[in-house]
Design an enzyme around this catalytic site. Structure first.
Site, PDB file in Angstrom:
ATOM      1  N   PHE A  30      -6.178  27.684  23.196  1.00 28.41           N
ATOM      2  CA  PHE A  30      -6.683  28.673  22.230  1.00 28.41           C
ATOM      3  C   PHE A  30      -6.907  30.041  22.856  1.00 28.41           C
ATOM      4  O   PHE A  30      -6.929  31.044  22.151  1.00 28.41           O
ATOM      5  CB  PHE A  30      -8.012  28.173  21.618  1.00 28.41           C
ATOM      6  CG  PHE A  30      -9.216  28.440  22.481  1.00 28.41           C
ATOM      7  CD1 PHE A  30      -9.884  29.660  22.419  1.00 28.41           C
ATOM      8  CD2 PHE A  30      -9.688  27.489  23.386  1.00 28.41           C
ATOM      9  CE1 PHE A  30     -10.986  29.915  23.229  1.00 28.41           C
ATOM     10  CE2 PHE A  30     -10.781  27.746  24.197  1.00 28.41           C
ATOM     11  CZ  PHE A  30     -11.431  28.962  24.121  1.00 28.41           C
ATOM     12  N   LYS A  55       3.883  24.295  19.948  1.00 28.44           N
ATOM     13  CA  LYS A  55       2.724  23.646  19.316  1.00 28.44           C
ATOM     14  C   LYS A  55       1.502  24.417  19.797  1.00 28.44           C
ATOM     15  O   LYS A  55       0.963  24.165  20.862  1.00 28.44           O
ATOM     16  CB  LYS A  55       2.649  22.177  19.759  1.00 28.44           C
ATOM     17  CG  LYS A  55       1.913  21.251  18.802  1.00 28.44           C
ATOM     18  CD  LYS A  55       0.487  21.648  18.491  1.00 28.44           C
ATOM     19  CE  LYS A  55      -0.509  21.313  19.569  1.00 28.44           C
ATOM     20  NZ  LYS A  55      -1.870  21.881  19.283  1.00 28.44           N
ATOM     21  N   GLU A  70      -4.758  24.617  17.504  1.00 31.42           N
ATOM     22  CA  GLU A  70      -5.131  24.560  16.084  1.00 31.42           C
ATOM     23  C   GLU A  70      -6.317  25.477  15.787  1.00 31.42           C
ATOM     24  O   GLU A  70      -6.689  25.667  14.637  1.00 31.42           O
ATOM     25  CB  GLU A  70      -5.411  23.119  15.652  1.00 31.42           C
ATOM     26  CG  GLU A  70      -6.481  22.365  16.421  1.00 31.42           C
ATOM     27  CD  GLU A  70      -5.972  21.716  17.716  1.00 31.42           C
ATOM     28  OE1 GLU A  70      -5.239  22.371  18.489  1.00 31.42           O
ATOM     29  OE2 GLU A  70      -6.352  20.556  17.979  1.00 31.42           O
ATOM     30  N   ARG A  71      -6.933  26.069  16.862  1.00 31.53           N
ATOM     31  CA  ARG A  71      -8.102  26.910  16.625  1.00 31.53           C
ATOM     32  C   ARG A  71      -7.728  28.356  16.264  1.00 31.53           C
ATOM     33  O   ARG A  71      -8.470  29.035  15.570  1.00 31.53           O
ATOM     34  CB  ARG A  71      -9.024  26.873  17.838  1.00 31.53           C
ATOM     35  CG  ARG A  71      -9.755  25.533  17.882  1.00 31.53           C
ATOM     36  CD  ARG A  71     -10.746  25.472  18.988  1.00 31.53           C
ATOM     37  NE  ARG A  71     -10.169  24.871  20.177  1.00 31.53           N
ATOM     38  CZ  ARG A  71     -10.822  24.691  21.308  1.00 31.53           C
ATOM     39  NH1 ARG A  71     -12.065  25.099  21.412  1.00 31.53           N
ATOM     40  NH2 ARG A  71     -10.248  24.116  22.341  1.00 31.53           N
ATOM     41  N   SER A 124      -6.700  22.301  29.187  1.00 29.27           N
ATOM     42  CA  SER A 124      -7.698  21.769  30.120  1.00 29.27           C
ATOM     43  C   SER A 124      -7.064  20.683  31.002  1.00 29.27           C
ATOM     44  O   SER A 124      -6.045  20.090  30.649  1.00 29.27           O
ATOM     45  CB  SER A 124      -8.898  21.241  29.345  1.00 29.27           C
ATOM     46  OG  SER A 124      -8.463  20.327  28.368  1.00 29.27           O
ATOM     47  N   CYS A 163      -8.784  31.382  31.932  1.00 28.96           N
ATOM     48  CA  CYS A 163      -8.591  30.482  33.076  1.00 28.96           C
ATOM     49  C   CYS A 163      -8.587  31.275  34.379  1.00 28.96           C
ATOM     50  O   CYS A 163      -8.675  30.704  35.446  1.00 28.96           O
ATOM     51  CB  CYS A 163      -7.292  29.709  32.935  1.00 28.96           C
ATOM     52  SG  CYS A 163      -5.870  30.760  33.118  1.00 28.96           S
ATOM     53  N   GLU A 177     -15.791  23.199  34.793  1.00 27.07           N
ATOM     54  CA  GLU A 177     -15.437  24.475  34.163  1.00 27.07           C
ATOM     55  C   GLU A 177     -16.330  24.638  32.930  1.00 27.07           C
ATOM     56  O   GLU A 177     -16.359  23.754  32.073  1.00 27.07           O
ATOM     57  CB  GLU A 177     -13.965  24.433  33.744  1.00 27.07           C
ATOM     58  CG  GLU A 177     -13.502  25.696  33.065  1.00 27.07           C
ATOM     59  CD  GLU A 177     -12.054  25.597  32.577  1.00 27.07           C
ATOM     60  OE1 GLU A 177     -11.691  24.573  31.966  1.00 27.07           O
ATOM     61  OE2 GLU A 177     -11.291  26.551  32.801  1.00 27.07           O
TER      62      GLU A 177
HETATM   63  P1  NAD Z   1      -7.254  21.975  25.379  1.00 29.04           P
HETATM   64  O1  NAD Z   1      -6.861  21.162  26.552  1.00 29.04           O
HETATM   65  O2  NAD Z   1      -8.355  21.485  24.509  1.00 29.04           O
HETATM   66  O3  NAD Z   1      -6.000  22.184  24.406  1.00 29.04           O
HETATM   67  C1  NAD Z   1      -4.739  22.602  24.880  1.00 29.04           C
HETATM   68  C2  NAD Z   1      -3.663  22.052  23.966  1.00 29.04           C
HETATM   69  O4  NAD Z   1      -3.685  20.624  24.034  1.00 29.04           O
HETATM   70  C3  NAD Z   1      -3.856  22.426  22.499  1.00 29.04           C
HETATM   71  O5  NAD Z   1      -2.619  22.756  21.931  1.00 29.04           O
HETATM   72  C4  NAD Z   1      -4.445  21.156  21.887  1.00 29.04           C
HETATM   73  O6  NAD Z   1      -4.090  20.997  20.534  1.00 29.04           O
HETATM   74  C5  NAD Z   1      -3.834  20.058  22.743  1.00 29.04           C
HETATM   75  N1  NAD Z   1      -4.703  18.886  22.860  1.00 29.04           N
HETATM   76  C6  NAD Z   1      -6.058  18.863  22.829  1.00 29.04           C
HETATM   77  N2  NAD Z   1      -6.504  17.607  22.981  1.00 29.04           N
HETATM   78  C7  NAD Z   1      -5.418  16.816  23.128  1.00 29.04           C
HETATM   79  C8  NAD Z   1      -5.244  15.407  23.342  1.00 29.04           C
HETATM   80  N3  NAD Z   1      -6.281  14.586  23.436  1.00 29.04           N
HETATM   81  N4  NAD Z   1      -3.990  14.941  23.460  1.00 29.04           N
HETATM   82  C9  NAD Z   1      -2.939  15.770  23.383  1.00 29.04           C
HETATM   83  N5  NAD Z   1      -3.054  17.109  23.176  1.00 29.04           N
HETATM   84  C10 NAD Z   1      -4.278  17.624  23.059  1.00 29.04           C
HETATM   85  O7  NAD Z   1      -7.575  23.452  25.924  1.00 29.04           O
HETATM   86  P2  NAD Z   1      -8.227  24.666  25.142  1.00 29.04           P
HETATM   87  O8  NAD Z   1      -9.673  24.394  24.942  1.00 29.04           O
HETATM   88  O9  NAD Z   1      -7.392  25.040  23.980  1.00 29.04           O
HETATM   89  O10 NAD Z   1      -8.038  25.823  26.226  1.00 29.04           O
HETATM   90  C11 NAD Z   1      -8.943  26.050  27.265  1.00 29.04           C
HETATM   91  C12 NAD Z   1      -8.515  25.360  28.527  1.00 29.04           C
HETATM   92  O11 NAD Z   1      -7.216  25.798  28.924  1.00 29.04           O
HETATM   93  C13 NAD Z   1      -9.421  25.680  29.697  1.00 29.04           C
HETATM   94  O12 NAD Z   1      -9.597  24.515  30.462  1.00 29.04           O
HETATM   95  C14 NAD Z   1      -8.638  26.721  30.471  1.00 29.04           C
HETATM   96  O13 NAD Z   1      -8.963  26.836  31.835  1.00 29.04           O
HETATM   97  C15 NAD Z   1      -7.253  26.218  30.282  1.00 29.04           C
HETATM   98  N6  NAD Z   1      -6.276  27.274  30.522  1.00 29.04           N
HETATM   99  C16 NAD Z   1      -5.516  27.187  31.650  1.00 29.04           C
HETATM  100  C17 NAD Z   1      -4.597  28.181  31.922  1.00 29.04           C
HETATM  101  C18 NAD Z   1      -3.721  28.104  33.133  1.00 29.04           C
HETATM  102  O14 NAD Z   1      -2.684  28.733  33.147  1.00 29.04           O
HETATM  103  N7  NAD Z   1      -4.087  27.350  34.157  1.00 29.04           N
HETATM  104  C19 NAD Z   1      -4.447  29.267  31.048  1.00 29.04           C
HETATM  105  C20 NAD Z   1      -5.254  29.307  29.910  1.00 29.04           C
HETATM  106  C21 NAD Z   1      -6.152  28.297  29.653  1.00 29.04           C
END
Ligand code: NAD
Length: 498
Positions: A148, A172, A175-176, A225, A280, A382
């Site tokens: 998101f 994909k 969804e937020r 994450s 991140c 985090e």
């Molecule tokens: P998230 O892991 O909740 O979601 C990321 C994606 O995974 C979304 O599209 C979501 O729909 C999907 N998803 C969520 N739960 C899932 C599941 N159980 N099974 C399969 N898919 C699932 O992350 P977020 O809250 O949207 O974003 C924040 C996180 O992303 C933080 O941990 C941040 O550090 C990380 N991030 C990392 C980078 C990087 O390049 N290292 C960059 C930006 C954000």
């Protein structure tokens, strides 16, 4: 109420079935619904993408680059509208949303160089009458799953190089904040991208799993994450796909005694609290080296953090806006409480902040902890909010060990005037991206982005040359055009150059 569609086969597609709420973090109210796709919809999108990919890959790279040039122009022309849309769902301030779009646009700029980037290698005369050449070919249909916190930049990190290389793409998004990705796809079609080459399938875990299992999707790029990144990496790799999965982070800013403290504090403010800490590459941990540095740093940090303005996304004076959701706000608040319970000193408490006229918005004022210890859960996890933790170190060696031993290894920054110390730090530290007097060392578009340890699963980074490598495969051709003459003897020995 407005429903945010998918984007499949070149047009928006209203979904059916399950939906998810999309909030306006400034008001705390549900402003729209997004339809959540399922396996059947994903199958349709992949079939469209597969059919469209053949012609797109056959188009010469210069023509594909022209689509990228036009897409870049349209991003610039629509910057204001995109930034307002982004802020309304994410909550970051407008100037920061423009930065989000601009960093993605810079990857599009890089992708405009695809005719050069995809050039292969050639060796004439590798043997008698033998030439060897290697070419890069697109993979076919590839996918991206995005978080998101950068709804414009991260999709473009992925689809710009993937498309320029001649793949078709299934995105994909989170969804937020699902609206900006749909607008990006519309603009790409307006720029001349053939229909079906870029598709947006909204959804949650159901669509993610369908992507990971789909036999026609050849590679998946994921950012989110760490636990989800590891799961996605494992399931996709087990299905034989090429995978790159970026995870969470806990980036440290090391402050050596000789640092320009005023500059460092100014930099830390933006890096720790900018975008409400939801980056991140945020800097949620500062490590002053030595008691004297800690004392001076703390004083300056408090003064600077107290002067920060928290406001709605469209407030031009605000330094940062609300966090993305009520659930996320609650999670951050519970980490602040945990920090207190673990024995860290709460110097500034951002809980209980209320913005007049926006009392239901998801706002948090800056929080600052001192005397945080590596054994604390609030240090290890985090938090992803406007919470800055100070961990005091007695020596350079101790400060170097902290980010190196941390489970995450995304980014790190060192603030010093000592080139020798900075060089040693950059060489030794076990983290993927290092800033020297640079608080947020997100590499420019022609280098590449990737963390170490639990911040990245897979071997190739995002964008830059690695992006081109990830979205292509190399084919090597060995050719011989004999001049004629006698037939060579049969040989049952592996050909060598002996
Ligand atoms: P998230 O892991 O909740 O979601 C990321 C994606 O995974 C979304 O599209 C979501 O729909 C999907 N998803 C969520 N739960 C899932 C599941 N159980 N099974 C399969 N898919 C699932 O992350 P977020 O809250 O949207 O974003 C924040 C996180 O992303 C933080 O941990 C941040 O550090 C990380 N991030 C990392 C980078 C990087 O390049 N290292 C960059 C930006 C954000």
């Amino acid at each position: 109420m407005r429903t945010i569609p998918h984007f499949i086969g070149g047009s928006p597609l209203a979904g059916t079935g399950r939906t998810s709420d999309v909030f306006d973090p400034n008001t705390g109210k549900v402003q729209a619904k997004v339809t959540l796709g399922d396996k059947a919809l994903l199958d349709k999108a992949v079939a469209d993408a597969k059919a469209a990919q053949i012609g797109w890959a056959e188009m010469n790279p210069q023509r594909r680059a022209r689509v990228m040039f036009e897409f870049k122009r349209l991003l610039e022309a629509n910057m204001d509208e995109l930034a307002h849309l982004l802020s309304s769902e994410h909550g970051k301030v407008i100037t920061d949303s423009k930065g989000d779009i601009q960093r993605g646009l810079e990857v599009v700029e890089f992708a405009c160089g695809i005719p050069h980037l995809m050039k292969g290698e050639y060796t004439g005369g590798a043997g008698p009458g033998i030439d060897v050449y290697s070419i890069r070919q697109p993979l076919g249909v590839v996918a991206g799953i995005t978080p998101f916190n950068f709804p414009a930049m991260i999709p473009m990190w992925m689809f710009a190089p993937a498309l320029a290389c001649g793949n078709s793409f299934i995105l994909k998004p989170s969804e937020r904040d699902p609206s900006v990705p749909v607008r990006l796809a519309e603009l790409a079609i307006e720029a001349g991208l053939p229909k079906g080459v870029l598709n947006v399938v909204q959804g949650d875990k159901e669509v993610v799993d369908a992507i990971l299992d789909h036999p026609d999707i050849k590679a998946v790029s994921f950012v989110g994450s760490s636990d989800i990144a590891q799961y996605v990496y494992g399931r996709g790799a087990a299905a034989g796909k090429r995978m790159q999965c970026m995870g969470g982070a806990k980036n440290h800013g090391i402050i050596l005694p000789d640092a320009d403290l005023d500059q460092a504090v100014a930099d830390i403010m933006g890096a720790a609290y900018g975008s409400a800490g939801e980056r991140c590459m945020a800097l949620p941990v500062v490590v002053p080296v030595g008691e004297e540095t800690a004392k001076r740093l703390r004083q300056k940090l408090v003064a600077a953090a107290e002067s920060l303005r928290v406001g709605i996304s469209t407030d031009a004076e605000a330094h940062y806006g609300p966090v993305v959701s009520a659930a996320h706000k609650k999670k951050i608040e519970s980490y602040i409480q945990l920090g207190v319970d673990e024995g860290a000193e709460l110097v500034m408490d951002g809980r209980g902040f209320s913005l007049q006229g926006h009392e239901e918005g998801f706002f948090l004022a800056p929080t600052l902890f001192d005397h945080v210890k590596p054994s604390m859960k609030t240090y290890q996890d985090e938090i992803f909010g406007p919470v800055l933790q100070m961990v005091r170190a007695e020596s350079f060696a101790e400060a170097l060990q902290l980010p190196s031993k941390h489970a995450y290894g995304n980014g790190v920054a060192i603030f010093t005037r000592n080139g020798d110390a900075a060089r040693e730090f950059a060489t030794e530290v076990e983290v993927g991206m290092v800033g020297i007097n640079v608080p947020i060392p997100v590499p420019v578009a022609y280098h590449s982005f990737g963390g170490w340890k639990r911040s990245g699963f897979g071997d190739l980074n995002q964008y830059g040359s690695d992006g081109v490598r990830f979205f292509t495969r190399v084919k090597t051709v060995t050719q011989r055009w004999p001049k004629g003459g006698p037939v060579t003897d049969q040989s049952f020995v592996i050909p060598t150059m002996k």
